[in-house]
Design a protein around this motif. Structure first.
Motif, PDB file in Angstrom:
ATOM      1  N   ASN A  94       0.819  -1.218   0.000  1.00 42.40           N
ATOM      2  CA  ASN A  94       0.000   0.000   0.000  1.00 42.40           C
ATOM      3  C   ASN A  94       0.851   1.266   0.000  1.00 42.40           C
ATOM      4  O   ASN A  94       0.511   2.257  -0.646  1.00 42.40           O
ATOM      5  CB  ASN A  94      -0.925   0.001   1.216  1.00 42.40           C
ATOM      6  CG  ASN A  94      -1.975  -1.092   1.146  1.00 42.40           C
ATOM      7  OD1 ASN A  94      -2.318  -1.561   0.068  1.00 42.40           O
ATOM      8  ND2 ASN A  94      -2.471  -1.505   2.295  1.00 42.40           N
ATOM      9  N   GLU A  95       1.956   1.221   0.740  1.00 39.93           N
ATOM     10  CA  GLU A  95       2.803   2.420   0.854  1.00 39.93           C
ATOM     11  C   GLU A  95       3.537   2.737  -0.446  1.00 39.93           C
ATOM     12  O   GLU A  95       3.896   3.887  -0.699  1.00 39.93           O
ATOM     13  CB  GLU A  95       3.823   2.245   1.976  1.00 39.93           C
ATOM     14  CG  GLU A  95       3.264   2.392   3.375  1.00 39.93           C
ATOM     15  CD  GLU A  95       2.444   1.184   3.808  1.00 39.93           C
ATOM     16  OE1 GLU A  95       1.544   1.346   4.651  1.00 39.93           O
ATOM     17  OE2 GLU A  95       2.697   0.073   3.292  1.00 39.93           O
ATOM     18  N   GLU A 101      -7.810  -6.547   2.802  1.00 40.23           N
ATOM     19  CA  GLU A 101      -7.966  -5.187   2.283  1.00 40.23           C
ATOM     20  C   GLU A 101      -9.433  -4.753   2.348  1.00 40.23           C
ATOM     21  O   GLU A 101     -10.296  -5.367   1.705  1.00 40.23           O
ATOM     22  CB  GLU A 101      -7.476  -5.113   0.841  1.00 40.23           C
ATOM     23  CG  GLU A 101      -7.617  -3.731   0.212  1.00 40.23           C
ATOM     24  CD  GLU A 101      -7.297  -3.725  -1.271  1.00 40.23           C
ATOM     25  OE1 GLU A 101      -7.242  -2.624  -1.839  1.00 40.23           O
ATOM     26  OE2 GLU A 101      -7.131  -4.810  -1.860  1.00 40.23           O
ATOM     27  N   SER A 155      -0.922  -1.680  12.449  1.00 41.94           N
ATOM     28  CA  SER A 155      -2.104  -1.173  11.759  1.00 41.94           C
ATOM     29  C   SER A 155      -2.694  -2.218  10.818  1.00 41.94           C
ATOM     30  O   SER A 155      -3.503  -1.894   9.944  1.00 41.94           O
ATOM     31  CB  SER A 155      -1.751   0.102  10.974  1.00 41.94           C
ATOM     32  OG  SER A 155      -1.323   1.118  11.858  1.00 41.94           O
ATOM     33  N   VAL A 156      -2.276  -3.460  10.977  1.00 43.44           N
ATOM     34  CA  VAL A 156      -2.818  -4.584  10.199  1.00 43.44           C
ATOM     35  C   VAL A 156      -3.323  -5.625  11.191  1.00 43.44           C
ATOM     36  O   VAL A 156      -2.689  -5.865  12.212  1.00 43.44           O
ATOM     37  CB  VAL A 156      -1.763  -5.180   9.246  1.00 43.44           C
ATOM     38  CG1 VAL A 156      -1.565  -4.266   8.046  1.00 43.44           C
ATOM     39  CG2 VAL A 156      -0.430  -5.396   9.944  1.00 43.44           C
ATOM     40  N   THR A 201       0.621  -0.475   6.494  1.00 42.10           N
ATOM     41  CA  THR A 201      -0.820  -0.699   6.340  1.00 42.10           C
ATOM     42  C   THR A 201      -1.138  -1.912   5.476  1.00 42.10           C
ATOM     43  O   THR A 201      -2.294  -2.120   5.102  1.00 42.10           O
ATOM     44  CB  THR A 201      -1.505   0.539   5.765  1.00 42.10           C
ATOM     45  OG1 THR A 201      -0.941   0.846   4.480  1.00 42.10           O
ATOM     46  CG2 THR A 201      -1.350   1.739   6.692  1.00 42.10           C
ATOM     47  N   LYS A 259       4.043   0.636  12.981  1.00 39.46           N
ATOM     48  CA  LYS A 259       2.660   1.124  13.075  1.00 39.46           C
ATOM     49  C   LYS A 259       2.223   1.850  11.805  1.00 39.46           C
ATOM     50  O   LYS A 259       1.026   2.059  11.581  1.00 39.46           O
ATOM     51  CB  LYS A 259       2.489   2.038  14.288  1.00 39.46           C
ATOM     52  CG  LYS A 259       3.225   3.348  14.216  1.00 39.46           C
ATOM     53  CD  LYS A 259       3.006   4.159  15.500  1.00 39.46           C
ATOM     54  CE  LYS A 259       3.796   5.458  15.482  1.00 39.46           C
ATOM     55  NZ  LYS A 259       3.649   6.211  16.748  1.00 39.46           N
ATOM     56  N   TYR A 260       3.181   2.207  10.954  1.00 43.88           N
ATOM     57  CA  TYR A 260       2.850   2.890   9.708  1.00 43.88           C
ATOM     58  C   TYR A 260       2.670   1.920   8.539  1.00 43.88           C
ATOM     59  O   TYR A 260       2.336   2.333   7.429  1.00 43.88           O
ATOM     60  CB  TYR A 260       3.937   3.915   9.364  1.00 43.88           C
ATOM     61  CG  TYR A 260       4.086   4.981  10.429  1.00 43.88           C
ATOM     62  CD1 TYR A 260       3.117   5.960  10.602  1.00 43.88           C
ATOM     63  CD2 TYR A 260       5.189   4.989  11.277  1.00 43.88           C
ATOM     64  CE1 TYR A 260       3.250   6.931  11.591  1.00 43.88           C
ATOM     65  CE2 TYR A 260       5.329   5.954  12.270  1.00 43.88           C
ATOM     66  CZ  TYR A 260       4.355   6.918  12.417  1.00 43.88           C
ATOM     67  OH  TYR A 260       4.476   7.873  13.394  1.00 43.88           O
TER      68      TYR A 260
END
Length: 339
Positions: A22-23, A199, A157-158, A192, A189-190
């Motif tokens: 995602n990033e 998803e 965060s997942v 995703t 934590k960043y």
């Protein structure tokens, strides 16, 4: 997760992984740093061509038997993979699932184990999974520093326990490389996730619609376990079996993994590049589930085009709907969200 940490530490890695991150919006990028983070697959034995400095084994499961023929050959191939690790490098092994004994018998010079069990070099304690945002304390039995214990807080965060374990593997790599664990844990934590890995695609009829790549029994169970933590009403799962050979080898192994869903819709097999095998259709899986006493609502809908209408009749507010498989099941997600 490893690539995300390395980028956060400004190591500028080259990244080659299976899923679209995602990033990044892609599954690969060229970096100018010293590290290459590559995902390897055992499906056809080509992972044995890798000569890594650090090699990670998250699990060893009975899959891709069309190639390996026997599970013992597959397990031996992972030992060969570890023997390919470069001199001075190290292996990271899931001590809970692959096994500490497997690690002890590996030929790599240095082994780092991770898991939930306290016997591992790195383990998670005080795990909280609510809100699709797991938290835990990372405990490191620091053999590099007179076996003293160190503790770090990790927030993700997942969702799901499987991502707790994945994060432990990533942090074990950082530990092996001597990177700053506190900073590494903070970067996680960043992260995703990747496209089609739990998803969230949107909402329909007041229900959350989730796309997921799971196609092996253990992956399916992990996904449904993650969904169950946030369950308010019903979990509806639409599953598309992937490859005729996998279904032929594993159809009886699916009998437990779907216990976590309230409604199960099974559509026909996505064959990928395989020719159909006589007698191997999704009906084989449906019959096996019923014969094994599966007691949840189950529907066999062979054609993908008929599934959105069926879902439209049964979805209720606060349900969780998971479209699951490694084929073209995403077509159903797209059509459902258009309705």
């Amino acid at each position: 997760m490893i690539s995300m940490i390395f980028r956060g530490l400004e190591l500028d890695p080259t990244i080659i992984v299976g899923g679209e991150l995602n990033e990044l919006g892609t599954n690969a990028r060229y970096g100018n740093g010293d590290y290459v983070v590559a995902e390897a697959c055992e499906s056809d034995g080509t992972f044995l061509k890798y000569k890594p400095f650090a090699g990670v084994i998250t699990n060893i499961e009975e899959d891709h038997m069309d190639y390996w023929k026997d599970f013992s050959f597959l397990k031996e191939s992972f030992k060969k993979f570890l023997s390919n690790i470069k001199k001075g490098g190290f292996a990271v092994i899931n001590g809970d699932e692959v096994g500490i004994d497997f690690a002890k018998n590996a030929t790599a010079e240095k082994i780092i184990t991770y898991g939930i069990d306290k016997k591992n070099d790195l383990h998670a304690s005080d795990i909280e999974l609510a809100g699709f945002l797991p938290k835990y304390n990372l405990i490191v039995n620091d053999s590099q520093n007179n076996n003293c214990k160190k503790e770090y807080t990790v927030s993700l965060s997942v969702p799901g326990m499987h991502n707790v374990k994945n994060s432990l593997a990533a942090l074990a790599v950082c530990y092996g490389l001597g990177l700053n664990l506190e900073k590494s844990a903070g970067i996680l934590k960043y992260f995703t996730g990747a496209k089609r890995r739990f998803e969230k695609r949107g909402e329909k009829y007041g229900a959350v619609i989730i796309d997921d790549y799971a196609h092996h029994p253990s992956e399916i169970k992990a996904t449904l376990d993650a969904a169950a933590i946030e369950k308010k009403k019903c979990i509806i799962t639409v599953f598309q079996p992937h490859r005729y050979s996998r279904l032929a080898n594993l159809y009886t192994k699916f009998n437990e993994c779907f216990r976590g869903t309230d409604v199960l819709v099974i559509t026909d097999v996505f064959g990928s590049n395989e020719r159909p095998i006589p007698g191997v259709t999704a009906r084989l899986l449906v019959d096996s589930l019923i014969e094994d006493g599966y007691d949840k609502r189950i529907a066999y809908i062979p054609s993908l085009k008929d599934i959105p209408d069926y879902l439209g009749m049964i979805i209720k507010k606060d349900d969780i709907v998971i479209l699951m498989g490694a084929g073209d099941i995403t077509r159903v997600t797209d059509e459902l969200l258009k309705k």
